[in-house]
Design a protein around this motif. Sequence first.
Motif, PDB file in Angstrom:
ATOM      1  N   GLY A   4     -14.881  35.189 -27.946  1.00 36.09           N
ATOM      2  CA  GLY A   4     -14.765  34.303 -29.111  1.00 36.09           C
ATOM      3  C   GLY A   4     -14.344  35.075 -30.346  1.00 36.09           C
ATOM      4  O   GLY A   4     -14.912  34.910 -31.429  1.00 36.09           O
ATOM      5  N   ALA A   5     -13.301  35.915 -30.189  1.00 34.44           N
ATOM      6  CA  ALA A   5     -12.902  36.811 -31.288  1.00 34.44           C
ATOM      7  C   ALA A   5     -11.830  36.199 -32.189  1.00 34.44           C
ATOM      8  O   ALA A   5     -11.337  36.877 -33.088  1.00 34.44           O
ATOM      9  N   THR A   6     -11.468  34.936 -31.973  1.00 39.43           N
ATOM     10  CA  THR A   6     -10.363  34.363 -32.760  1.00 39.43           C
ATOM     11  C   THR A   6     -10.817  33.679 -34.043  1.00 39.43           C
ATOM     12  O   THR A   6      -9.982  33.172 -34.791  1.00 39.43           O
ATOM     13  N   LEU A  26     -10.824  42.048 -26.696  1.00 33.74           N
ATOM     14  CA  LEU A  26     -11.085  40.789 -27.404  1.00 33.74           C
ATOM     15  C   LEU A  26     -10.685  39.595 -26.531  1.00 33.74           C
ATOM     16  O   LEU A  26      -9.550  39.537 -26.039  1.00 33.74           O
ATOM     17  N   LEU A  27     -11.592  38.646 -26.379  1.00 37.05           N
ATOM     18  CA  LEU A  27     -11.337  37.479 -25.540  1.00 37.05           C
ATOM     19  C   LEU A  27     -11.506  36.187 -26.343  1.00 37.05           C
ATOM     20  O   LEU A  27     -12.366  36.102 -27.226  1.00 37.05           O
ATOM     21  N   ALA A  28     -10.722  35.208 -26.019  1.00 38.07           N
ATOM     22  CA  ALA A  28     -10.851  33.838 -26.536  1.00 38.07           C
ATOM     23  C   ALA A  28      -9.705  33.071 -25.891  1.00 38.07           C
ATOM     24  O   ALA A  28      -8.893  33.666 -25.160  1.00 38.07           O
ATOM     25  N   ARG A  29      -9.615  31.767 -26.164  1.00 41.53           N
ATOM     26  CA  ARG A  29      -8.531  30.998 -25.538  1.00 41.53           C
ATOM     27  C   ARG A  29      -7.221  31.117 -26.303  1.00 41.53           C
ATOM     28  O   ARG A  29      -6.160  31.095 -25.726  1.00 41.53           O
ATOM     29  N   ARG A  30      -7.279  31.237 -27.637  1.00 39.79           N
ATOM     30  CA  ARG A  30      -6.043  31.214 -28.441  1.00 39.79           C
ATOM     31  C   ARG A  30      -5.401  32.607 -28.521  1.00 39.79           C
ATOM     32  O   ARG A  30      -5.759  33.431 -29.369  1.00 39.79           O
TER      33      ARG A  30
END
Length: 250
Positions: A4-6, A26-30
Amino acid sequence: MVTGATAGIGEACARTLAEAGVHLVLLARRGDRLRALATELDATGVDVLTHAVDVRNRDRVTKFTDWLEDVGVTVDILLNNAGLSRGLDDLHDGSHEDWDDMIDTNIKGLLNVTRAILPGMIARDSGHVVNIGSIAGHMVYPKGNVYCATKYAVRALTDATNLDLVGTKVRMSSVDPGLVETEFSLVRFRGDAERAKTIYEGVDSLMPEDIADAVYYVLNQRQRVNVLNMLIMPTVQRSPFVMAREEVDR
Ligand code: NDP
Ligand code: 8X3
């Protein structure tokens, strides 16, 4: 590794950790936002690896963490931050879709990533997992039902996993904030910016950087110290129900 780094807390934690010289995954969908953040963090000189992934997708999470292992990337710190709320309804009016979003992200997503990363930490007898919980995991509030239940679950998982980790040097902590001004309410109200704004209006709420500072503190204690839980409220909010609203000049 920060999930959830966005936006919000995860993004602030990524900045704080990069400034401290920590290499990042860094992970997130966007993916576009992840790449923009990675470019910005270039100046810090740390290595930043980004991967667009939905933490609900167990297969994709596991494939990625297997790949990390194959290429020799070791995760020493996992910040389980990805999470969301959907709606604010009485349980008997609640939407099944909203419930699935919250339960699948906040509980099962956190489990998916933790299950993939923790065995490596245990094998190395080293590592720290920090979960972002919430005041909502300590006290329920009207119409908070399922969101609160997911955060009670995060608290139970932090406590229970610590029992499983006894005898190892691997630590698990939880940082549990009250109101933080982020995109959280925009997501809760599915893009209704006007409604989201009312949540923070006249409230000197916590800012994502405040939580990043707390995470940094938790991570920087001596090996013999394991902060189980840090509950942090804005000074103007003493409980979900007791809050002083006044003019705030940001
Ligand atoms: P934001 O909405 O600003 O950020 C949420 C982050 O989580 C985004 O980066 C989003 O990225 C990511 N995310 C959401 N769903 C997924 C998913 N399925 N897979 C991967 N990433 C996902 O909210 P906050 O920063 O406020 O929230 C962060 C954490 O803090 C949450 O766990 C929240 O419950 C908790 N919290 C927030 C409080 C607050 O008042 N704001 C108070 C207490 C706790 P993307 O959309 O790109 O996937
Ligand atoms: C987010 C804070 O009070 O909206 O976890 O639940 S609250």
